[in-house]
Scaffold this motif. Structure first.
Motif, PDB file in Angstrom:
ATOM      1  N   PRO A 139       0.532  -1.348  -0.346  1.00  0.00           N
ATOM      2  CA  PRO A 139      -0.360   0.007   0.103  1.00  0.00           C
ATOM      3  C   PRO A 139       0.531   1.231  -0.182  1.00  0.00           C
ATOM      4  CG  PRO A 139      -0.913  -1.499   2.094  1.00  0.00           C
ATOM      5  CD  PRO A 139       0.713  -1.709   1.267  1.00  0.00           C
ATOM      6  N   VAL A 140       0.506   2.315  -0.697  1.00  0.00           N
ATOM      7  CA  VAL A 140       0.787   3.929  -0.833  1.00  0.00           C
ATOM      8  C   VAL A 140      -0.217   5.062   0.304  1.00  0.00           C
ATOM      9  CG1 VAL A 140       1.559   5.757  -2.401  1.00  0.00           C
ATOM     10  CG2 VAL A 140       2.353   3.011  -2.481  1.00  0.00           C
ATOM     11  N   ILE A 141       0.314   5.786   1.342  1.00  0.00           N
ATOM     12  CA  ILE A 141      -0.474   6.262   2.526  1.00  0.00           C
ATOM     13  C   ILE A 141       0.091   7.560   2.181  1.00  0.00           C
ATOM     14  CG2 ILE A 141      -0.796   6.282   4.429  1.00  0.00           C
ATOM     15  CD1 ILE A 141       0.236   3.449   4.301  1.00  0.00           C
ATOM     16  N   VAL A 142      -0.340   8.554   1.822  1.00  0.00           N
ATOM     17  CA  VAL A 142      -0.590  10.151   1.779  1.00  0.00           C
ATOM     18  C   VAL A 142      -0.841  10.589   2.907  1.00  0.00           C
ATOM     19  CG1 VAL A 142      -0.322  12.147   1.311  1.00  0.00           C
ATOM     20  CG2 VAL A 142       0.105   9.852  -0.619  1.00  0.00           C
ATOM     21  N   ILE A 143       0.336  11.116   3.862  1.00  0.00           N
ATOM     22  CA  ILE A 143      -0.025  12.005   4.832  1.00  0.00           C
ATOM     23  C   ILE A 143      -0.090  14.019   4.585  1.00  0.00           C
ATOM     24  CG2 ILE A 143       0.212  12.629   7.339  1.00  0.00           C
ATOM     25  CD1 ILE A 143      -0.465   9.623   6.512  1.00  0.00           C
ATOM     26  N   GLU A 144      -1.398  14.221   4.588  1.00  0.00           N
ATOM     27  CA  GLU A 144      -1.371  15.543   4.201  1.00  0.00           C
ATOM     28  C   GLU A 144      -1.614  16.802   4.882  1.00  0.00           C
ATOM     29  OE1 GLU A 144      -0.545  17.114   1.859  1.00  0.00           O
ATOM     30  OE2 GLU A 144      -1.481  15.784   0.104  1.00  0.00           O
ATOM     31  N   GLY A 145      -2.024  17.573   5.068  1.00  0.00           N
ATOM     32  CA  GLY A 145      -2.688  18.815   5.926  1.00  0.00           C
ATOM     33  C   GLY A 145      -1.680  20.456   6.098  1.00  0.00           C
ATOM     34  N   LEU A 146      -2.309  21.133   6.927  1.00  0.00           N
ATOM     35  CA  LEU A 146      -1.251  22.478   6.953  1.00  0.00           C
ATOM     36  C   LEU A 146      -0.024  22.599   7.884  1.00  0.00           C
ATOM     37  CD1 LEU A 146      -4.324  24.210   8.252  1.00  0.00           C
ATOM     38  CD2 LEU A 146      -3.014  25.210   5.613  1.00  0.00           C
ATOM     39  N   ASP A 147       0.218  23.194   7.657  1.00  0.00           N
ATOM     40  CA  ASP A 147       1.923  23.259   8.677  1.00  0.00           C
ATOM     41  C   ASP A 147       1.369  22.799  10.494  1.00  0.00           C
ATOM     42  OD1 ASP A 147       4.761  23.564   8.879  1.00  0.00           O
ATOM     43  OD2 ASP A 147       3.895  25.654   8.827  1.00  0.00           O
ATOM     44  N   ALA A 148       2.665  22.286  10.245  1.00  0.00           N
ATOM     45  CA  ALA A 148       2.668  22.014  12.172  1.00  0.00           C
ATOM     46  C   ALA A 148       1.334  21.265  12.499  1.00  0.00           C
ATOM     47  CB  ALA A 148       2.617  23.382  12.682  1.00  0.00           C
ATOM     48  N   THR A 149       0.400  20.290  11.436  1.00  0.00           N
ATOM     49  CA  THR A 149      -0.525  19.248  12.191  1.00  0.00           C
ATOM     50  C   THR A 149       0.343  17.562  12.279  1.00  0.00           C
ATOM     51  OG1 THR A 149      -0.571  19.027   9.069  1.00  0.00           O
ATOM     52  CG2 THR A 149      -2.109  20.995  10.449  1.00  0.00           C
ATOM     53  N   GLY A 150       1.069  18.029  12.198  1.00  0.00           N
ATOM     54  CA  GLY A 150       1.885  17.132  13.239  1.00  0.00           C
ATOM     55  C   GLY A 150       2.044  15.642  11.884  1.00  0.00           C
ATOM     56  N   LYS A 151       2.526  16.104  10.808  1.00  0.00           N
ATOM     57  CA  LYS A 151       2.741  15.643   8.937  1.00  0.00           C
ATOM     58  C   LYS A 151       3.821  14.460  10.301  1.00  0.00           C
ATOM     59  CE  LYS A 151       2.518  18.268   5.980  1.00  0.00           C
ATOM     60  NZ  LYS A 151       1.758  19.504   7.086  1.00  0.00           N
ATOM     61  N   THR A 152       4.877  15.571   9.980  1.00  0.00           N
ATOM     62  CA  THR A 152       6.604  14.743  10.033  1.00  0.00           C
ATOM     63  C   THR A 152       6.222  13.528  11.253  1.00  0.00           C
ATOM     64  OG1 THR A 152       7.163  16.563   9.423  1.00  0.00           O
ATOM     65  CG2 THR A 152       8.901  15.344  10.451  1.00  0.00           C
ATOM     66  N   THR A 153       5.501  13.877  12.668  1.00  0.00           N
ATOM     67  CA  THR A 153       5.509  13.070  13.475  1.00  0.00           C
ATOM     68  C   THR A 153       4.845  12.042  13.502  1.00  0.00           C
ATOM     69  OG1 THR A 153       5.775  15.479  15.029  1.00  0.00           O
ATOM     70  CG2 THR A 153       4.706  13.335  16.098  1.00  0.00           C
ATOM     71  N   VAL A 154       3.595  12.047  12.624  1.00  0.00           N
ATOM     72  CA  VAL A 154       2.542  11.019  12.234  1.00  0.00           C
ATOM     73  C   VAL A 154       3.099   9.832  11.359  1.00  0.00           C
ATOM     74  CG1 VAL A 154       1.230  10.425  11.325  1.00  0.00           C
ATOM     75  CG2 VAL A 154       0.554  11.554  12.898  1.00  0.00           C
ATOM     76  N   THR A 155       4.239  10.544   9.998  1.00  0.00           N
ATOM     77  CA  THR A 155       4.691   9.904   8.997  1.00  0.00           C
ATOM     78  C   THR A 155       6.032   9.281  10.115  1.00  0.00           C
ATOM     79  OG1 THR A 155       5.621  12.021   8.248  1.00  0.00           O
ATOM     80  CG2 THR A 155       4.347  10.635   7.232  1.00  0.00           C
ATOM     81  N   GLU A 156       6.800  10.172  10.415  1.00  0.00           N
ATOM     82  CA  GLU A 156       8.371   8.758  11.100  1.00  0.00           C
ATOM     83  C   GLU A 156       7.301   7.677  12.260  1.00  0.00           C
ATOM     84  OE1 GLU A 156      10.404  12.015  13.206  1.00  0.00           O
ATOM     85  OE2 GLU A 156      10.907  12.313  11.658  1.00  0.00           O
ATOM     86  N   LYS A 157       6.363   8.194  13.121  1.00  0.00           N
ATOM     87  CA  LYS A 157       5.690   6.984  14.036  1.00  0.00           C
ATOM     88  C   LYS A 157       5.371   5.376  13.562  1.00  0.00           C
ATOM     89  CE  LYS A 157       7.517   8.335  17.661  1.00  0.00           C
ATOM     90  NZ  LYS A 157       8.496   9.149  17.779  1.00  0.00           N
ATOM     91  N   VAL A 158       4.841   6.559  12.185  1.00  0.00           N
ATOM     92  CA  VAL A 158       3.525   5.660  11.290  1.00  0.00           C
ATOM     93  C   VAL A 158       4.759   4.768  10.433  1.00  0.00           C
ATOM     94  CG1 VAL A 158       1.703   4.780   9.559  1.00  0.00           C
ATOM     95  CG2 VAL A 158       1.860   6.351  12.239  1.00  0.00           C
TER      96      VAL A 158
END
Ligand SMILES: Nc1ncnc2c1ncn2[C@@H]1O[C@H](COP(=O)(O)OP(=O)(O)O)[C@@H](O)[C@H]1O
Ligand SMILES: Nc1ccn([C@@H]2O[C@H](COP(=O)(O)OP(=O)(O)O)[C@@H](O)[C@H]2O)c(=O)n1
Length: 466
Positions: free
Chosen positions: A270-289
């Motif tokens: 699977p290919v999963i994309v994380i989107e959102g405004l700046d500082a909504t936690g994308k980097t934090t979520v993508t790293e952990k997930v």
């Protein structure tokens, strides 16, 4: 976009007093009804007001010309008058479009517009207030719009007039067109076009400023697919090819695009994309997930083009958007390769490119955005599609708190986001209107643990193989 919020309190208080309720004022309705403009050119204008409202007007007939029933057109839009007749002097500048010149003409006009913006933001213009002006044809299908400015000099200085003249003289033809606003003895609003002394073919003239109805669609919406949300790789390529003469790095990026395999297929993971405004936690979520799922982590724009990001971030929107679009196509080949080996998690992809482009380009309030299901919200046919897109959302206070906590370098758009809640709202609405695939919205206000668990839960439900 409020370039300079300095007009500030005086004008906002005045507009507040003058502004009718949300209804169109009776005088404006009357104007539209009788408005079969005897226009020298069929041109309508859109002015961004300090409160993000949009005022529309047209220019009508020559001053002193006989035969026009002025009483029939004696309509007033107090918002326009307040703005264009504020004490001091108000000027308009418009960058002419060259019909039939395609992307080259658009790029040259966009660069000239940016050049003017830079000049008008310096001395001696710092004491002035600058707002966006758009010139459009009432037949929105014609798709030729021209961008410009309204410049308000509260002190009506000769120095400003001279500096403007100098600015125009220094431009190559076709030169920006320039006008000045004034009221006549009965308080009616007029625009006088400037004739540059000694310039052949420069037409002056005086025109009555007549308010018009807001068109059903923001005038920039029909041309979004040729200005900022390009529908496929071929169109985006054409934009970049026109940039090569003045941005050599554009060629390097096109070479990278050409090296990418055609007709890409996603692998079995699977290919999963994380989107959102700046500082909504994308980097934090993508790293952990990505750790939890043993996935490959990718970020767009990809590293091979991000070395040139600053160059393209400083260019006008048409070029900047083409850069991010091409970045997505280059990343697609990496996604195709990696997804044969493991799940792939991506920090931003096409939805970011489109949502930011739409929100930046469309001035005014959220209801001016393209309507739901518009073509600009569709995934490009030739771009590799992800399996799922998650949109992280946080409330504005929490987001600002996170931005301040981080204290890193911010792009111009990110600064805009902090300053402009309206812009943030428009980006988020655009994200939510994206289709095929659409976004799964995740409430990212709770603590990290909760957000990550929610995201993992949605992904596992959606992707049976995980
Ligand atoms: N759920 C959360 N609660 C509180 N702070 C968070 C949460 N998620 C991220 N943060 C913090 O907010 C800031 C922005 O997060 P980041 O992941 O960098 O966002 P983005 O990649 O969307 O810009 C970072 O300092 C991060 O540690
Ligand atoms: N695929 C992408 C990625 C970023 N972008 C642009 O890049 C900006 C944010 O990128 P970023 O890497 O700084 O994002 P954050 O990690 O700060 O959330 C946005 O303003 C988008 O306009 C884009 O248009 N398309």
């Amino acid at each position: 976009m409020a370039y300079f919020p300095r007009l500030g309190n005086y004008m906002l208080r005045f507009l507040e007093r003058m502004r009718p309720s949300s209804q169109v004022p009776a005088v404006r309705r009357q104007a539209a009804a009788v408005n079969a403009p005897d226009l020298a050119r069929d041109r309508f204008f859109l002015l961004e007001l300090p409160d993000a409202g949009l005022a529309h007007f047209t220019l009508c007939g020559d001053y002193g010309e006989g035969g026009t029933d002025w009483s029939a057109l004696a309509a007033r839009d107090p918002r326009l008058e307040a703005f264009l007749l504020a004490p001091g002097r108000t000027y308009s500048l418009c960058v002419p479009a060259v019909p039939g010149s395609g992307y080259r003409g658009r790029i040259l006009a966009a660069r000239l517009h940016q050049h003017l913006l830079q000049q008008l933001s310096r001395d001696p213009f710092r004491q002035c207030e600058l707002r966006r002006l758009l010139c459009y044809s009432p037949d929105s299908r014609s798709g030729i719009t021209e961008k410009g400015f309204i410049l308000w000099d509260p002190h009506d200085c000769l120095e400003i007039q001279r500096a403007l003249q100098g600015l125009l003289f220094a431009c190559e033809t076709p030169r920006p067109q320039m006008g000045m606003f004034k009221a006549d003895h009965s308080g009616l609003l007029w625009q006088r076009l400037w004739e540059l002394p000694g310039v052949v073919g420069d037409k002056g003239g005086t025109f009555r400023v007549v308010p018009t109805e807001e068109p059903p669609l923001h005038p920039l919406v029909p041309e979004l697919p040729i200005t900022v949300v390009f529908p496929n790789l071929e169109e985006t390529r054409k934009v970049f090819e026109e940039c090569i003469p003045f941005i050599p790095e554009a060629k390097e990026i096109l070479n990278l695009v050409d090296k990418c395999p055609k007709n890409l297929q996603k692998g079995r993971f699977p290919v999963i994309v994380i989107e959102g405004l700046d500082a909504t936690g994308k980097t934090t979520v993508t790293e952990k997930v990505s750790k939890a799922l043993r996935a490959v982590f990718l970020k767009s724009p990809p590293p091979c083009v991000s070395q040139w990001r600053k160059i393209f971030d400083d260019e006008p929107t048409i070029i900047r958007r083409a850069y991010y679009s091409l970045g997505n196509y280059i990343m697609a080949s990496e996604i195709a390769k990696q997804s044969t080996q493991a799940p792939v998690i991506i920090d931003r992809y096409w939805h970011s490119t489109a949502a930011y482009a739409i929100a930046t380009e469309i001035s005014g309030l959220p209801h001016h955005l393209p309507p739901a299901h518009h073509s600009v919200y569709q995934w490009p046919q030739d771009l590799l599609r992800p399996d799922i897109v998650l949109l992280l959302t946080v409330n504005p206070e929490e987001r600002i708190h996170r931005i301040l906590g981080r204290g890193m370098h911010k792009t111009k758009e990110e600064i805009e986001l902090e300053n402009n809640e309206l812009f943030r709202e428009k980006v988020e609405i655009s994200y939510q209107r994206m289709e095929n695939p659409s976004c799964h919205t995740v409430d990212a206000n709770p603590n990290r643990k909760v957000v990550i668990a929610t995201v993992l839960n949605i992904i596992r439900k959606h992707c049976a193989s995980l």
